[in-house]
Design a protein around this motif. Structure first.
Motif, PDB file in Angstrom:
ATOM      1  N   GLY A 298      43.009  41.565  34.733  1.00 60.34           N
ATOM      2  CA  GLY A 298      42.350  40.501  33.976  1.00 60.34           C
ATOM      3  C   GLY A 298      43.138  40.112  32.741  1.00 60.34           C
ATOM      4  N   ALA A 299      43.725  41.110  32.079  1.00 60.67           N
ATOM      5  CA  ALA A 299      44.518  40.825  30.883  1.00 60.67           C
ATOM      6  C   ALA A 299      45.784  40.036  31.242  1.00 60.67           C
ATOM      7  CB  ALA A 299      44.892  42.138  30.192  1.00 60.67           C
ATOM      8  N   VAL A 300      46.423  40.416  32.352  1.00 55.16           N
ATOM      9  CA  VAL A 300      47.618  39.691  32.797  1.00 55.16           C
ATOM     10  C   VAL A 300      47.258  38.259  33.158  1.00 55.16           C
ATOM     11  CG1 VAL A 300      49.360  39.521  34.609  1.00 55.16           C
ATOM     12  CG2 VAL A 300      48.877  41.731  33.549  1.00 55.16           C
ATOM     13  N   ARG A 301      46.146  38.085  33.867  1.00 53.27           N
ATOM     14  CA  ARG A 301      45.723  36.735  34.266  1.00 53.27           C
ATOM     15  C   ARG A 301      45.465  35.867  33.043  1.00 53.27           C
ATOM     16  NH1 ARG A 301      42.216  38.238  37.487  1.00 53.27           N
ATOM     17  NH2 ARG A 301      40.395  38.234  36.108  1.00 53.27           N
ATOM     18  N   ALA A 302      44.789  36.433  32.059  1.00 47.63           N
ATOM     19  CA  ALA A 302      44.519  35.674  30.830  1.00 47.63           C
ATOM     20  C   ALA A 302      45.814  35.365  30.086  1.00 47.63           C
ATOM     21  CB  ALA A 302      43.565  36.473  29.941  1.00 47.63           C
ATOM     22  N   GLY A 303      46.736  36.326  30.103  1.00 49.22           N
ATOM     23  CA  GLY A 303      48.011  36.102  29.427  1.00 49.22           C
ATOM     24  C   GLY A 303      48.836  35.006  30.078  1.00 49.22           C
ATOM     25  N   LEU A 304      48.816  34.963  31.410  1.00 47.38           N
ATOM     26  CA  LEU A 304      49.534  33.912  32.120  1.00 47.38           C
ATOM     27  C   LEU A 304      48.899  32.552  31.867  1.00 47.38           C
ATOM     28  CD1 LEU A 304      50.194  35.705  35.539  1.00 47.38           C
ATOM     29  CD2 LEU A 304      51.929  35.026  33.863  1.00 47.38           C
ATOM     30  N   GLU A 305      47.588  32.502  31.880  1.00 44.61           N
ATOM     31  CA  GLU A 305      46.904  31.229  31.664  1.00 44.61           C
ATOM     32  C   GLU A 305      47.146  30.682  30.264  1.00 44.61           C
ATOM     33  OE1 GLU A 305      42.866  32.132  32.577  1.00 44.61           O
ATOM     34  OE2 GLU A 305      43.151  32.040  34.762  1.00 44.61           O
ATOM     35  N   ALA A 514      52.215  45.363  41.209  1.00 45.44           N
ATOM     36  CA  ALA A 514      51.903  46.519  40.365  1.00 45.44           C
ATOM     37  C   ALA A 514      50.406  46.766  40.267  1.00 45.44           C
ATOM     38  CB  ALA A 514      52.500  46.309  38.973  1.00 45.44           C
ATOM     39  N   LEU A 515      49.611  45.700  40.316  1.00 47.85           N
ATOM     40  CA  LEU A 515      48.159  45.807  40.128  1.00 47.85           C
ATOM     41  C   LEU A 515      47.402  45.469  41.406  1.00 47.85           C
ATOM     42  CD1 LEU A 515      48.078  43.931  36.697  1.00 47.85           C
ATOM     43  CD2 LEU A 515      47.848  46.398  37.027  1.00 47.85           C
ATOM     44  N   SER A 516      48.058  45.675  42.561  1.00 48.55           N
ATOM     45  CA  SER A 516      47.461  45.241  43.830  1.00 48.55           C
ATOM     46  C   SER A 516      46.169  45.976  44.172  1.00 48.55           C
ATOM     47  CB  SER A 516      48.470  45.411  44.968  1.00 48.55           C
ATOM     48  OG  SER A 516      48.857  46.781  45.100  1.00 48.55           O
ATOM     49  N   GLY A 517      45.891  47.106  43.518  1.00 49.06           N
ATOM     50  CA  GLY A 517      44.635  47.819  43.759  1.00 49.06           C
ATOM     51  C   GLY A 517      43.432  47.168  43.108  1.00 49.06           C
ATOM     52  N   ALA A 518      43.668  46.203  42.230  1.00 43.20           N
ATOM     53  CA  ALA A 518      42.552  45.516  41.580  1.00 43.20           C
ATOM     54  C   ALA A 518      41.945  44.490  42.534  1.00 43.20           C
ATOM     55  CB  ALA A 518      43.030  44.824  40.308  1.00 43.20           C
ATOM     56  N   PRO A 519      40.632  44.344  42.516  1.00 46.20           N
ATOM     57  CA  PRO A 519      39.989  43.342  43.379  1.00 46.20           C
ATOM     58  C   PRO A 519      40.534  41.942  43.103  1.00 46.20           C
ATOM     59  CG  PRO A 519      38.355  44.822  42.425  1.00 46.20           C
ATOM     60  CD  PRO A 519      39.656  45.124  41.739  1.00 46.20           C
ATOM     61  N   GLY A 520      40.661  41.151  44.176  1.00 42.95           N
ATOM     62  CA  GLY A 520      41.077  39.766  44.032  1.00 42.95           C
ATOM     63  C   GLY A 520      42.560  39.530  44.147  1.00 42.95           C
ATOM     64  N   ILE A 521      43.364  40.587  44.278  1.00 41.17           N
ATOM     65  CA  ILE A 521      44.818  40.412  44.358  1.00 41.17           C
ATOM     66  C   ILE A 521      45.324  40.545  45.790  1.00 41.17           C
ATOM     67  CG2 ILE A 521      47.059  41.371  43.682  1.00 41.17           C
ATOM     68  CD1 ILE A 521      45.917  41.960  40.953  1.00 41.17           C
ATOM     69  N   ALA A 522      45.014  41.661  46.428  1.00 35.99           N
ATOM     70  CA  ALA A 522      45.493  41.888  47.798  1.00 35.99           C
ATOM     71  C   ALA A 522      44.315  42.159  48.728  1.00 35.99           C
ATOM     72  CB  ALA A 522      46.487  43.036  47.827  1.00 35.99           C
ATOM     73  N   ASP A 523      43.227  41.427  48.522  1.00 34.83           N
ATOM     74  CA  ASP A 523      42.017  41.658  49.318  1.00 34.83           C
ATOM     75  C   ASP A 523      42.227  41.393  50.800  1.00 34.83           C
ATOM     76  OD1 ASP A 523      40.890  42.213  46.903  1.00 34.83           O
ATOM     77  OD2 ASP A 523      39.622  40.421  46.808  1.00 34.83           O
ATOM     78  N   ASP A 524      43.217  40.568  51.141  1.00 32.75           N
ATOM     79  CA  ASP A 524      43.452  40.250  52.553  1.00 32.75           C
ATOM     80  C   ASP A 524      44.489  41.155  53.208  1.00 32.75           C
ATOM     81  OD1 ASP A 524      41.589  38.167  52.939  1.00 32.75           O
ATOM     82  OD2 ASP A 524      42.913  36.745  51.931  1.00 32.75           O
ATOM     83  N   ALA A 525      45.006  42.129  52.491  1.00 28.06           N
ATOM     84  CA  ALA A 525      45.911  43.119  53.085  1.00 28.06           C
ATOM     85  C   ALA A 525      45.060  44.218  53.717  1.00 28.06           C
ATOM     86  CB  ALA A 525      46.864  43.676  52.037  1.00 28.06           C
ATOM     87  N   VAL A 526      44.390  43.877  54.792  1.00 25.51           N
ATOM     88  CA  VAL A 526      43.350  44.745  55.368  1.00 25.51           C
ATOM     89  C   VAL A 526      43.765  45.431  56.664  1.00 25.51           C
ATOM     90  CG1 VAL A 526      41.485  43.420  54.321  1.00 25.51           C
ATOM     91  CG2 VAL A 526      42.338  42.765  56.576  1.00 25.51           C
TER      92      VAL A 526
END
Length: 590
Positions: A298-305, A514-526
């Protein structure tokens, strides 16, 4: 340099360096005309079809392999926001044998390669040509597709390709640094963080989906894709292939026809592994860490935005947009006139990035670095030596940018003890040594002295080799440690409409991994069995990054550095065929 002339080459005489231009240069007329066509605006009728393909000629001695640049219109979603029109197209370099079928669907196999970090499609030229040629020697006709990531659309190759056509590296320098107009165009400058806002949406999901969409568009029959296509990549490309293998692309996790592993018949990793996560960060994420990782995402997303986090990875010197382009200019000079005296440090205008890049790369020791004297401008180098100094494993300090292209010659050579001494492992600092590469660093030590030349990979160990030695008495290098023709490296950097380097590497891509374990990033790597669903070939550089210890079945190329798996010569110093491409061709045709 011992480099054979291309059969379609003419010599162009221009004034000497003292009169303000380069000395004798070699220009490939066919390459120049084809590259000019590739750089020109695509005809409207072709653009309306959503696909273009333009031949690319090269001075490579592997002349039986045909190269073309393919561009396919696959727009970003509207949610990505405003971006250049060119960024709604995906591109790749297509390599095929001259005797093979014209249609990709009729090829025996197709290797689809994802580049590493800060890397573009042009980096694959050597391994692509050698692999296609090796397969054809066995009667099998394969293709090699070197992918460009979407962010490469931001690069401006106008100056480098114009310099190639004219046989004058100064034309490229004038375009990028003196606002000289070329073909009715002026360089708009390097993009600022505000100008690449759309890159904050180009992360892991978009990258694997771009590869899938391109494969589907180019080979619509899924059964044909599953039968013919091999998926892989170099360095970070191996990691991306692992995510691709597990990704679900239709949004229905219960179906598998669309899964990444069902688009490929096998995987290949070039000095990498087909493994998710950044090196050292693999494995399942402990449940108790998920909230922390989610907070970080979330912090990275906010920083990019907000723009606080740069949307393209960049450092003040050595690794940034301008330096990546400067490597192309250095490659162009070495391609056109390898033995001519380099003007890279004198004709390129002085600036913070160039001055500090040279200071960091060419300081002999800490006193030299802190004094800022002598500078690289106090030495004389040939164009080949300048390129070797930038990327050779006995000079370049960063392991992920190293190739084994020969060694300095022409004068006194000493140990390079900056940014680290040559005996790191001896004093128990093996970790930093791995980041800096395995080979001792060396540097010329006669400012204002002779013209330092470059001893090409196949001349190391020759009867006239002076065998430069480190202060401990051991040779800096040997024939078995040198594997890449510096002419191949120069061509890869300068001849292609799709660059060797990636100027605007999306920060979101690396943070997503790096943060692929967080929800919303790699949810389709199933599809967790995707990585093991197909056979894998790991091709490791013996002195490269390697991502861990070799495992049974790995191919280890002795003496290779991280870049050598892409650029190594088809014939090695021991007279044997190049092992990476030979084994890759066997894997593709077996």
């Amino acid at each position: 340099m011992g480099r054979p002339a291309h059969p379609l080459v003419r010599l162009v005489r221009v004034p000497s360096r003292r009169s303000g231009a380069l000395p004798l240069v070699t220009v490939s007329v066919l390459a120049a005309s084809a590259l000019a066509a590739g750089a020109a605006a695509v005809p409207v009728s072709a653009r309306e079809t959503g696909r273009t393909e333009t031949p690319v000629a090269s001075g490579s001695p592997v002349t039986e392999v045909r190269e073309s640049v393919v561009r396919v219109k696959i727009p970003l979603p509207a949610s990505a926001g405003p971006r250049p029109e060119a960024c709604d197209w995906l591109s790749y370099l297509r390599y095929r044998h001259e005797d093979g079928p014209a249609a990709s669907a009729d090829a025996d196999r197709i290797l689809v390669a994802q580049p590493g970090i800060f890397e573009g499609a042009g980096a694959f030229d050597g391994v692509a040509r050698n692999t296609v040629a090796a397969a054809a020697a066995k009667g099998r006709y394969i293709e090699f597709w070197a992918l460009d990531r979407r962010s490469n659309c931001l690069e401006d190759r106008t100056g480098v390709l114009a310099g190639l056509r004219a046989g004058d590296v100064r034309l490229a320098v004038d375009y990028y640094y003196r606002r000289k107009e070329v073909d009715g165009r002026r360089f708009a400058g390097y993009r600022t963080n505000d100008q690449v806002e759309w890159l904050q949406h180009v992360g892991l999901e978009q990258t694997v989906r771009d590869q899938y969409d391109l494969m589907v568009r180019e080979l619509p029959d899924r059964r044909a894709r599953k039968e013919k296509m091999l998926c892989g990549g170099h360095s970070l490309g191996g990691v991306l292939t692992a995510y691709f293998a597990e990704w679900d692309f239709d949004g229905n996790h219960a179906t598998t026809a669309d899964a990444g592993h069902n688009q490929c018949s096998g995987y290949f990793a070039l000095d990498s592994r087909i493994r998710k996560g950044l090196p050292g960060m693999g494995g399942e994420l402990p449940a108790e860490w998920v909230p922390l990782v989610e907070l970080g995402a979330g912090a990275v997303r906010a920083g990019l935005e907000s723009g606080v986090v740069p949307r393209a990875l960049s450092a003040p010197a050595v690794v940034n947009t301008e330096t990546m382009n400067l490597l192309s200019i250095a490659g162009l000079a070495a391609n056109l006139d390898p033995d001519g005296e380099s003007e890279l440090a004198t004709y390129v205008p002085s600036g913070f990035n160039q001055d500090w890049t040279y200071r960091l790369l060419f300081s002999k020791d800490y006193p030299t670095f802190f004094k800022g004297s002598p500078t690289v401008k106090d030495f004389r180098f040939t164009n080949a030596a300048a390129l070797g100094g930038l990327l050779d494993d006995n000079s370049q300090p960063l392991a992920f940018m190293q190739a084994s292209v020969g060694f300095w010659d022409g004068g006194k050579i000493v140990d390079k003890e900056f940014p680290a001494p040559n005996n790191l492992e001896d004093i128990g600092l093996g970790g930093p040594a791995q980041l800096l590469g395995t080979e001792k660093k060396a540097i010329p030590d006669e400012p204002g002295g002779p013209l330092f030349t470059w001893r090409n990979y196949d001349r190391v160990g020759a009867p006239d080799d002076p065998v430069h030695r480190s202060k401990d008495g051991t040779p800096f290098t040997s024939a078995g440690k040198e594997v890449t023709d510096i002419a191949q490296l120069a061509r890869s950097l300068s001849e292609h409409p799709l660059d060797f380097t990636e100027h605007y590497f999306p920060t979101k891509l690396i943070t997503d991994i790096a943060l692929s374990g967080a929800p919303g990033i790699a949810d389709d790597a199933v599809h967790e069995g995707g990585i093991t669903a197909n056979p894998t070939l790991n091709l490791l550089a013996g002195d490269g990054l390697g991502f861990g210890d070799p495992q049974p079945g790995d191919v280890v190329a002795s003496g290779y550095q991280h870049i050598d798996v892409l650029t190594a010569s088809a014939v090695q110093n021991d007279g044997r065929p190049e092992p990476v491409s030979t084994n890759l061709a066997a894997f593709a045709t077996g």
